[in-house]
Design an enzyme around this catalytic site. Structure first.
Site, PDB file in Angstrom:
ATOM      1  CG  PHE A 175      -1.806  -1.252   1.276  1.00 24.42           C
ATOM      2  CD1 PHE A 175      -2.739  -1.562   0.301  1.00 24.42           C
ATOM      3  CD2 PHE A 175      -1.617  -2.135   2.331  1.00 24.42           C
ATOM      4  CE1 PHE A 175      -3.484  -2.730   0.379  1.00 24.42           C
ATOM      5  CE2 PHE A 175      -2.356  -3.302   2.418  1.00 24.42           C
ATOM      6  CZ  PHE A 175      -3.300  -3.600   1.433  1.00 24.42           C
ATOM      7  NE  ARG A 176       3.126   4.694  -4.204  1.00 22.74           N
ATOM      8  CZ  ARG A 176       4.122   4.257  -4.988  1.00 22.74           C
ATOM      9  NH1 ARG A 176       4.047   3.082  -5.594  1.00 22.74           N
ATOM     10  NH2 ARG A 176       5.192   4.996  -5.167  1.00 22.74           N
ATOM     11  CG  LEU A 177       1.330   2.353   4.022  1.00 24.35           C
ATOM     12  CD1 LEU A 177       0.452   1.681   5.069  1.00 24.35           C
ATOM     13  CD2 LEU A 177       1.233   3.872   4.134  1.00 24.35           C
TER      14      LEU A 177
END
Length: 200
Positions: free
Chosen positions: A176-178
């Site tokens: 989740f692009r974290l």
């Protein structure tokens, strides 16, 4: 590879670990890095080069000092590097001043290169306009004949540059692009490192 690298406190040691992982897992040129410089107008310039040495002093590559990147680094000795290991979902960013490596280091590395690459260093006027492929091939033939079977000396315009890092950032992909981002920074090359975790 899943170990939490944020626990590491030595960026050079962490880089060495990640490079070894890349050498085991990347199919092509795990030592490839994007090198960013700026020209005399302040316009950024970018190209891929190969890392040929790294230690506590910095990151070393070799080139024709009369090339565009060589001239830019001589005029403004600062640079940034980016390693992108797509298969491992990792990046390393490096920024800092640039210095020439010693003649002895350059001589040693040049002597280790394949003979064809040594001749190419003499034949190529890197970054200059080339009238035709044949002109380059003629230059290669001329230097091949000139040096015969003897040792080929290092061209005086060909040497190494060392990027002395003042900042090294390690990036690892997360869902989740974290992503995980850890930045090491210091004010001078002799100062101790500080470490920060960055928002993705």
């Amino acid at each position: 590879m899943s170990r939490d690298f944020s626990d590491d406190n030595d960026p050079f040691q962490l880089f060495s670990t990640w490079l070894r992982d890349a050498e085991a897992g990347e199919p092509n040129d795990p030592n490839a890095m994007a090198l960013a410089t700026v020209d005399s107008d302040g316009l950024p310039d970018l190209r891929m080069v190969l890392l040929k040495g790294h230690d506590q002093q910095g990151f070393v590559f070799y080139t024709n000092a009369e090339s565009a990147k060589g001239r830019e680094l001589t005029a403004n000795p600062q640079a940034a590097l980016l390693f992108h290991w797509k298969s491992l979902r990792r990046q390393v960013r490096v920024r800092g001043p640039v210095e020439a490596v010693s003649d002895a280091e350059s001589d040693d590395y040049f002597a280790s290169r394949p003979r064809g690459s040594q001749i190419g260093a003499w034949a190529s006027r890197q970054s200059a306009a080339l009238e035709s492929r044949f002109a380059l091939e003629k230059a290669v033939a001329r230097y091949t004949a000139k040096f015969g079977l003897g040792a080929i000396p290092r061209p005086p315009h060909w040497h190494g540059f060392r990027i002395v890092p003042l900042a090294i950032e390690f990036w690892h992909d997360r869902p989740f692009r974290l992503h995980d981002r850890i930045r090491f920074s210091r004010g001078t090359k002799d100062a101790p490192w500080s470490k920060d975790r960055l928002y993705p």
